[in-house]
Design an enzyme around this catalytic site. Structure first.
Site, PDB file in Angstrom:
ATOM      1  CB  THR A 143      -0.894  -0.054   1.245  1.00  0.00           C
ATOM      2  OG1 THR A 143      -1.755  -1.245   1.090  1.00  0.00           O
ATOM      3  CG2 THR A 143      -1.957   1.299   1.429  1.00  0.00           C
ATOM      4  CG  ASP A 193      -0.733  -7.525  -3.130  1.00  0.00           C
ATOM      5  OD1 ASP A 193      -0.820  -8.398  -1.922  1.00  0.00           O
ATOM      6  OD2 ASP A 193      -1.851  -6.808  -3.254  1.00  0.00           O
ATOM      7  CB  SER A 194       2.472  -7.964   1.168  1.00  0.00           C
ATOM      8  OG  SER A 194       1.182  -7.900   1.634  1.00  0.00           O
ATOM      9  CB  SER A 195      -1.370 -11.459  -1.211  1.00  0.00           C
ATOM     10  OG  SER A 195      -1.874 -10.743  -0.213  1.00  0.00           O
ATOM     11  CB  THR A 213       0.612  -4.411   6.454  1.00  0.00           C
ATOM     12  OG1 THR A 213      -0.521  -4.493   5.911  1.00  0.00           O
ATOM     13  CG2 THR A 213       1.034  -2.955   6.463  1.00  0.00           C
ATOM     14  CG  ASP A 214      -2.140  -8.034   3.708  1.00  0.00           C
ATOM     15  OD1 ASP A 214      -2.537  -7.522   4.690  1.00  0.00           O
ATOM     16  OD2 ASP A 214      -2.899  -8.298   2.878  1.00  0.00           O
ATOM     17  CB  THR A 240       1.721 -11.235  15.085  1.00  0.00           C
ATOM     18  OG1 THR A 240       2.365 -12.519  15.278  1.00  0.00           O
ATOM     19  CG2 THR A 240       0.258 -11.832  14.523  1.00  0.00           C
ATOM     20  CD  GLN A 265      -5.228 -23.130  18.409  1.00  0.00           C
ATOM     21  OE1 GLN A 265      -5.971 -22.634  18.731  1.00  0.00           O
ATOM     22  NE2 GLN A 265      -5.148 -24.258  17.867  1.00  0.00           N
ATOM     23  CB  CYS A 266      -1.898 -17.886  23.485  1.00  0.00           C
ATOM     24  SG  CYS A 266      -3.025 -19.151  24.275  1.00  0.00           S
TER      25      CYS A 266
END
Length: 338
Positions: free
Chosen positions: A8, A52-54, A84-85, A161, A273-274
């Site tokens: 972006t 694109d970061s994807s 950012t992704d 994250t 997962q935390c």
């Protein structure tokens, strides 16, 4: 050196249609003229085409790492503009690829394009540039590691994250303090910064193996789903996302599936997962079966760092025991082992 990979922050808005499109270096400079009028000399290296970061993958990580490595002696620091992704994945990957780093490599981006009135792009970019050029009284880099600057915080990249898709404070380092905070002044926290061995030269490790997977446990998960992942062709490593402090269902079939995969040479790492906290295998009975099956602890590492660390280690080493040992060792500040 300012490395434009895409995202972006590298987009501009068409005044007539409102559509976003990648900015060429000349257009980008026009939106941030103060960057090139400052006391810091900045050169731009744009990727062609911008990405694109994807669409970022290990090949792109290697390209970024080479851009730093190939120009390492020519600049005091590097800023990488990135979407950012997947920024936390890329930042984590480069922290392993650029071994013995002694200069700043700062990732940044924005939630709004650079030309938009309320964009966060300028502040993120200008502060990242200042951090990348900052030196202490002895002329050494203030933060000689791979980092992410976003909002008003500088984080170790392999501890981050992306936590929010809308707010300007898009990133969080849940298990490690920030390395600097930007206000009127930039306040650095040197006791939290990672310093490489001063006598070891920079070494580029760009080989990766992406035969890895993430298996996230959930109530009601079936043996068929677990088996389909663990029996994937050429699979070498699995990030096993468990509950709480590293717990999993006590079903016999799960133990059998994990044991069989480990016996075939698949390395399985327990990752909670935390967002906050660490895996403590053996703390509860529900994690004992994982230990018996041969699953190893990921401690407090992020999923992004664990996945990229696996790819890096599998690319570098064929020996399973070596990879297992290094997965449980702190290589560049990515993990806390009590």
């Amino acid at each position: 050196m300012l490395i434009l990979t895409g995202g972006t922050i590298c987009m501009v808005q068409n005044e007539l249609t409102g559509a976003l499109h990648p900015a060429d270096p000349g257009t980008f400079k026009a939106f941030v003229p103060e960057l090139f009028d400052s006391r810091i000399k900045v050169d731009i290296l744009p990727f062609a085409p911008l990405i694109d970061s994807s669409d970022v993958n290990p090949h792109i990580w290697a390209k970024m790492a080479h851009a730093v490595f190939d120009h390492y002696d020519d600049y005091d620091g590097f800023v990488i503009l990135h979407g950012t992704d997947t920024m936390s994945y890329s930042g984590s990957a480069l922290s392993f690829m650029l071994a013995n780093l002694k200069k700043p490599v700062v990732f940044t981006g924005s939630q709004l394009p650079v030309g938009v009135l309320r964009s966060d792009a300028k502040e993120n970019l200008l502060t990242a540039i200042e951090i990348a050029a900052a030196k202490d009284d002895e002329g050494n880099a203030m933060v000689p590691e791979v980092t992410i600057f976003f909002g008003d915080r500088l984080f170790r990249a392999n501890r981050t994250t992306k936590r929010n898709a809308e707010h300007f404070t898009a990133f969080k380092s849940y298990n490690y303090p920030s390395l600097a905070q930007a206000g009127v002044h930039i306040t650095y926290m040197p006791h939290y910064i990672y310093y490489s061995d001063p006598d070891s030269p920079l070494y580029l490790r760009d080989k990766t193996d992406n035969n890895v997977a993430i298996l996230k446990l959930f109530p009601g998960i079936t043996r068929q789903i677990v088996n389909s992942i663990l029996s994937a062709k050429d699979l070498r490593g699995v990030v096993l996302e468990t509950y709480g402090a590293g717990n999993a269902p006590s079903d016999t079939w799960l133990y059998d599936e994990l044991s069989e995969a480990v016996a075939r040479g698949v390395i399985i790492v327990n990752k909670t997962q935390c967002n906050t906290g660490s895996v403590e295998m053996g703390l509860y009975d529900t994690s004992l079966n994982l230990m018996k099956a041969g699953v190893i602890s990921g401690y407090d590492i992020t999923t992004e760092a664990l996945l990229t660390k696996m790819m890096y280690l599998f690319g570098e080493y064929d020996d399973i025991d070596t990879v297992k040992a290094l997965l449980q060792k702190n290589l560049c500040g990515e993990i806390t082992i009590e």
